[in-house]
Design a protein around this motif. Structure first.
Motif: not given
Ligand code: NAD
Ligand code: TDX
Length: 340
Positions: A92-96, A211-214, A275-278, A337-339
């Motif tokens: 998913n992250d790559n697709s974004i 690293k945990l999103y959101g 905690w990192v960027r969602d 690179a995407t935080g």
């Protein structure tokens, strides 16, 4: 159980050098001694020939090539009993960050395979994901079933949904003998370190904080890749043509629960993570109702103890550092690179 059983002697497995595809090939080689497997894999960043190491040439032929290559696909499909289609851009992250390869492989590639199966009247099984159904609220008691409307959220899941629609249309209009399975989140050996569970295990092994999103409360429904493999075989051989089967093993857990289980199993404290960027558009919850597969085809998962499956997976990453270390740094650089 259905009355008729399809018994292929030769199958083409696309994406067989990736995570789930290679688990499936190992499962078939071990459990179906009459079957010869041809793997077609482009060996993208996610594919690794080493994932199939140890399988004798008498059971496996490896073809390095792209599912979008019509001539190559036509030649391979003409000489097989069935195609089991795992190949995809899967993250998913790559697709974004860049949807382009997702459109090409997931949509165009599936189209090329369908056309070849149509021409040669070859059985086709399409591997898809529960993400085509979108997400559920945390307080919603329902789970996805085969009749849940499609509502994908990300570029990845929308291309998987598109490929499912192509399969359905080729069944109805051209009579292609196809089935579809939509499975929940897989874990186990050979999973790329970009994905949640291996990323956190290998972070800890490298001295990097997980690293945990959101808010970490998103829920995924975990299934071991070996159970996904046995389910796919069951559907390929006993599934009704034109049908969709959901695959899941009742493994719902929040991301923070999974992360804390990893931290505990690896001797770290419960708050030893960042905690990192969602993720933009981050699906809240997935949950699979696999009643149809279990009652109609008699399938059951074997890995029902998640903490045991997780411990085995952690052990696998400890013992296979030569497999993942070469790609770890570049993967983390992409996240940085995407935080995330
Ligand atoms: P992966 O990214 O680990 O592996 C994908 C494989 O496909 C790689 O070996 C890659 O080299 C190959 N590939 C990619 N593009 C190709 C192309 N154009 N031609 C030929 N080969 C190509 O993926 P995965 O996690 O093993 O997922 C496999 C399948 O299962 C995908 O269809 C995915 O949508 C589906 N799925 C995955 C999960 C999960 O939790 N990982 C859950 C449900 C469904
Ligand atoms: O570092 C991370 N931190 C984090 O909190 C990563 C990589 C992920 N996450 C979260 C996002 C998700 O809620 O963990 C959850 C799982 O993330 P992924 O491993 O990226 O999986 P997901 O996006 O749920 O999709 C997976 O399951 C369905 C597969 O990658 C898909 O191919 C499959 O279709």
């Amino acid at each position: 159980m259905t009355d008729q059983v399809f018994c292929p002697n030769h199958i083409v497995v696309t994406g067989g050098a990736g995570f789930i595809g290679s688990n499936f090939v190992h499962w078939v080689v071990k459990n179906q001694p009459q079957v010869h497997v041809t793997v077609l894999d482009a060996l993208t960043y996610a594919g690794n020939r080493e994932n199939l190491a140890g399988i004798p040439d008498s059971r496996l032929a490896f073809v390095h090539g792209n599912i979008c290559d019509e001539e190559l696909v036509d030649r391979l499909v003409a000489n097989t009993d069935a195609v089991v289609h795992f190949a995809a851009e899967s993250h998913n992250d790559n697709s974004i960050n860049d949807p382009t390869p997702f459109l090409r492989t997931n949509v165009q590639g599936t189209y090329v395979l369908l056309q070849a199966c149509r021409k040669h009247d070859v059985r086709f099984h399409h591997i898809s994901t529960d993400e085509v159904y979108g997400d559920l609220a945390l307080d919603d008691p329902s789970r996805f079933t085969e009749s849940t409307p499609y509502n994908p959220s990300s570029p990845y899941s929308s291309t998987k949904a598109s490929s499912d629609m192509l399969v359905r249309a080729w069944v109805r209009t051209f009579g292609v003998r196809a089935t579809i399975s939509n499975c929940s989140n897989n874990y186990g050996p050979y999973q790329h370190v970009e994905k949640f569970i291996p990323r956190q295990i290998t972070n800890l092994l490298c001295g990097i904080r997980p690293k945990l999103y959101g808010d970490g409360l998103n829920v995924r429904d975990w299934i071991h890749a070996e159970d996904h493999s046995s389910a796919v075989w069951c559907i390929l051989t006993q599934g009704r043509i034109g049908e969709t089967y959901l695959i899941g093993a009742d493994g719902e857990r929040s991301n923070i629960q999974v992360l804390r289980a990893i931290l505990e199993a690896m001797g770290a404290g419960p708050d030893d993570f960042d905690w990192v960027r969602d993720r933009p558009g981050h699906d809240r919850r997935y949950a699979i109702d696999s009643t149809k597969l279990r009652t109609e085809l008699g399938w059951q998962p074997k890995h029902t103890d998640f903490s045991q499956g997780l411990a085995q997976t952690i052990q696998w990453y400890r013992e296979h550092q030569g497999w993942w270390r070469p790609v770890k740094e570049a993967t983390e650089a992409r996240y940085a690179a995407t935080g995330q």
